[in-house]
Design an enzyme around this catalytic site. Structure first.
Site, mmCIF file in Angstrom:
data_model
loop_
_atom_site.group_PDB
_atom_site.id
_atom_site.type_symbol
_atom_site.label_atom_id
_atom_site.label_comp_id
_atom_site.label_asym_id
_atom_site.label_seq_id
_atom_site.Cartn_x
_atom_site.Cartn_y
_atom_site.Cartn_z
ATOM 1 N N ILE A 44 0.877 -1.191 0.000
ATOM 2 C CA ILE A 44 0.000 0.000 0.000
ATOM 3 C C ILE A 44 0.899 1.221 0.000
ATOM 4 O O ILE A 44 1.902 1.273 0.726
ATOM 5 C CB ILE A 44 -0.993 0.008 1.190
ATOM 6 C CG1 ILE A 44 -1.928 1.238 1.115
ATOM 7 C CG2 ILE A 44 -0.282 -0.066 2.534
ATOM 8 C CD1 ILE A 44 -3.163 1.138 2.005
ATOM 9 N N ALA A 45 0.577 2.178 -0.846
ATOM 10 C CA ALA A 45 1.401 3.394 -0.901
ATOM 11 C C ALA A 45 0.568 4.557 -1.426
ATOM 12 O O ALA A 45 -0.319 4.371 -2.268
ATOM 13 C CB ALA A 45 2.605 3.182 -1.814
ATOM 14 N N VAL A 46 0.895 5.723 -0.925
ATOM 15 C CA VAL A 46 0.267 6.969 -1.378
ATOM 16 C C VAL A 46 1.337 7.790 -2.094
ATOM 17 O O VAL A 46 2.493 7.842 -1.648
ATOM 18 C CB VAL A 46 -0.319 7.747 -0.166
ATOM 19 C CG1 VAL A 46 -0.820 9.124 -0.581
ATOM 20 C CG2 VAL A 46 -1.449 6.946 0.476
ATOM 21 N N GLU A 84 3.215 -6.603 6.916
ATOM 22 C CA GLU A 84 4.581 -6.444 7.408
ATOM 23 C C GLU A 84 5.001 -5.004 7.205
ATOM 24 O O GLU A 84 4.656 -4.403 6.183
ATOM 25 C CB GLU A 84 5.555 -7.324 6.624
ATOM 26 C CG GLU A 84 5.494 -8.770 6.984
ATOM 27 C CD GLU A 84 5.228 -9.619 5.765
ATOM 28 O OE1 GLU A 84 5.443 -9.129 4.641
ATOM 29 O OE2 GLU A 84 4.778 -10.765 5.936
ATOM 30 N N ASN A 102 9.424 2.812 9.765
ATOM 31 C CA ASN A 102 8.410 3.465 8.930
ATOM 32 C C ASN A 102 7.290 4.007 9.831
ATOM 33 O O ASN A 102 6.183 3.475 9.905
ATOM 34 C CB ASN A 102 7.867 2.464 7.908
ATOM 35 C CG ASN A 102 6.995 3.112 6.857
ATOM 36 O OD1 ASN A 102 6.612 4.284 6.996
ATOM 37 N ND2 ASN A 102 6.670 2.385 5.810
ATOM 38 N N TYR A 128 -1.341 2.136 10.784
ATOM 39 C CA TYR A 128 -1.888 0.819 11.119
ATOM 40 C C TYR A 128 -2.361 0.778 12.576
ATOM 41 O O TYR A 128 -3.414 0.224 12.865
ATOM 42 C CB TYR A 128 -0.843 -0.278 10.861
ATOM 43 C CG TYR A 128 -0.318 -0.301 9.441
ATOM 44 C CD1 TYR A 128 -1.163 -0.037 8.359
ATOM 45 C CD2 TYR A 128 1.018 -0.577 9.165
ATOM 46 C CE1 TYR A 128 -0.687 -0.053 7.055
ATOM 47 C CE2 TYR A 128 1.501 -0.599 7.866
ATOM 48 C CZ TYR A 128 0.643 -0.332 6.815
ATOM 49 O OH TYR A 128 1.121 -0.347 5.524
HETATM 50 C C1 LIG Z 1 2.031 5.197 5.151
HETATM 51 C C2 LIG Z 1 1.255 6.017 4.099
HETATM 52 C C3 LIG Z 1 0.487 5.034 3.203
HETATM 53 C C4 LIG Z 1 0.282 6.953 4.819
HETATM 54 O O1 LIG Z 1 -0.526 7.594 3.842
HETATM 55 P P1 LIG Z 1 -1.116 9.078 4.047
HETATM 56 O O2 LIG Z 1 -2.159 9.268 3.014
HETATM 57 O O3 LIG Z 1 -0.028 10.059 4.100
HETATM 58 O O4 LIG Z 1 -1.780 8.926 5.497
HETATM 59 P P2 LIG Z 1 -3.029 9.764 6.056
HETATM 60 O O5 LIG Z 1 -2.916 11.184 5.659
HETATM 61 O O6 LIG Z 1 -4.282 9.062 5.694
HETATM 62 O O7 LIG Z 1 -2.787 9.655 7.619
HETATM 63 C C5 LIG Z 1 -3.539 8.767 8.442
HETATM 64 C C6 LIG Z 1 -2.812 8.558 9.759
HETATM 65 O O8 LIG Z 1 -1.575 7.889 9.542
HETATM 66 C C7 LIG Z 1 -0.569 8.397 10.434
HETATM 67 N N1 LIG Z 1 0.483 9.079 9.669
HETATM 68 C C8 LIG Z 1 0.516 9.257 8.318
HETATM 69 N N2 LIG Z 1 1.653 9.861 7.961
HETATM 70 C C9 LIG Z 1 2.352 10.083 9.102
HETATM 71 C C10 LIG Z 1 3.612 10.660 9.377
HETATM 72 N N3 LIG Z 1 4.401 11.150 8.390
HETATM 73 N N4 LIG Z 1 4.041 10.694 10.657
HETATM 74 C C11 LIG Z 1 3.280 10.202 11.659
HETATM 75 N N5 LIG Z 1 2.052 9.637 11.460
HETATM 76 C C12 LIG Z 1 1.606 9.585 10.192
HETATM 77 C C13 LIG Z 1 -1.294 9.349 11.348
HETATM 78 O O9 LIG Z 1 -1.798 8.590 12.431
HETATM 79 C C14 LIG Z 1 -2.412 9.840 10.448
HETATM 80 O O10 LIG Z 1 -3.498 10.351 11.160
HETATM 81 P P3 LIG Z 1 -3.512 11.947 11.490
HETATM 82 O O11 LIG Z 1 -3.281 12.650 10.188
HETATM 83 O O12 LIG Z 1 -4.882 12.127 12.052
HETATM 84 O O13 LIG Z 1 -2.381 12.159 12.454
HETATM 85 C C15 LIG Z 1 2.223 6.910 3.261
HETATM 86 O O14 LIG Z 1 3.074 7.615 4.135
HETATM 87 C C16 LIG Z 1 3.078 6.149 2.272
HETATM 88 O O15 LIG Z 1 2.646 5.866 1.159
HETATM 89 N N6 LIG Z 1 4.318 5.823 2.663
HETATM 90 C C17 LIG Z 1 5.261 5.158 1.755
HETATM 91 C C18 LIG Z 1 4.821 3.771 1.420
HETATM 92 C C19 LIG Z 1 4.747 2.919 2.653
HETATM 93 O O16 LIG Z 1 5.552 3.029 3.563
HETATM 94 N N7 LIG Z 1 3.759 2.018 2.663
HETATM 95 C C20 LIG Z 1 3.560 1.094 3.762
HETATM 96 C C21 LIG Z 1 4.485 -0.049 3.644
HETATM 97 S S1 LIG Z 1 4.240 -1.208 4.978
#
Ligand SMILES: CC(C)(COP(=O)(O)OP(=O)(O)OC[C@H]1O[C@@H](n2cnc3c(N)ncnc32)[C@H](O)[C@@H]1OP(=O)(O)O)[C@@H](O)C(=O)NCCC(=O)NCCS
Length: 146
Positions: free
Chosen positions: A72-74, A104, A109, A116
């Site tokens: 999963i990735a954004v 996993e 991260n 999660y």
């Molecule tokens: C992990 C990931 C999918 C989060 O996506 P996102 O759209 O930025 O997340 P959201 O905006 O929906 O945030 C939801 C919650 O996640 C947590 N979160 C997201 N980014 C965060 C950050 N940089 N630091 C701390 N908490 C974070 C927070 O709890 C957040 O809630 P809040 O905004 O109310 O504090 C994104 O950072 C990503 O794509 N990372 C790279 C790929 C990756 O690591 N994938 C997972 C592999 S296991």
């Protein structure tokens, strides 16, 4: 902001692989994604779009009572806007008939671990030196029956 989520197609793969390479140090190859799209009954590759642009993607495996969030990735330009949260909500709702969801994640991260945890995932175990660079993996699980 009103993103849509739909099944991934072969036409999406160039954009997804470009993102994957940008995002991960151990990216999935185009062939790995393509293999998910053909003939795996348990695999559900998904994309999230905003104004017809792919802003996130995920690969979910659903077999028997288990759900595995394999990827999963954004998009880096679309983070912290709630899209990851929306995607997780969608996945857990769509496959809510499973009993347990697993994934996993690298302990380093923080963004993913926090995301999660906010959905109630707990650390089940640690896989030592799971990643090629030697970092451990946390195996996280959510009990979907609760
Ligand atoms: C992990 C990931 C999918 C989060 O996506 P996102 O759209 O930025 O997340 P959201 O905006 O929906 O945030 C939801 C919650 O996640 C947590 N979160 C997201 N980014 C965060 C950050 N940089 N630091 C701390 N908490 C974070 C927070 O709890 C957040 O809630 P809040 O905004 O109310 O504090 C994104 O950072 C990503 O794509 N990372 C790279 C790929 C990756 O690591 N994938 C997972 C592999 S296991």
């Amino acid at each position: 902001m009103n993103p849509t989520i739909r099944p991934m197609t072969m036409e999406d793969l160039d954009a997804i692989v470009a993102l994957e390479k940008r995002i991960f140090t151990e990216p999935w190859s185009k062939n790995s994604f393509a293999a998910e799209l053909v003939g795996k009954k348990y695999s559900f590759p998904l994309v999230m779009e905003l104004d017809e642009k792919i802003v996130a993607y995920a690969v979910v495996w659903h077999f028997f009572d288990e759900l595995h969030i394999a990827n999963i990735a954004v998009h880096p330009d679309y983070r912290r806007m709630g899209l990851g949260k929306k995607f997780m909500e969608y996945i857990l709702e769509k496959f809510g008939d499973a009993e347990f969801a697993f994934l996993e994640v690298r302990p380093s991260n923080t963004a993913a671990v926090k995301l999660y945890q906010s959905f109630g995932f707990k650390v089940l175990s640690t896989r030592k030196h799971y990643y090629h660079d030697g970092e451990d993996a946390l195996v996280m699980v959510k009990d979907l029956r609760k």
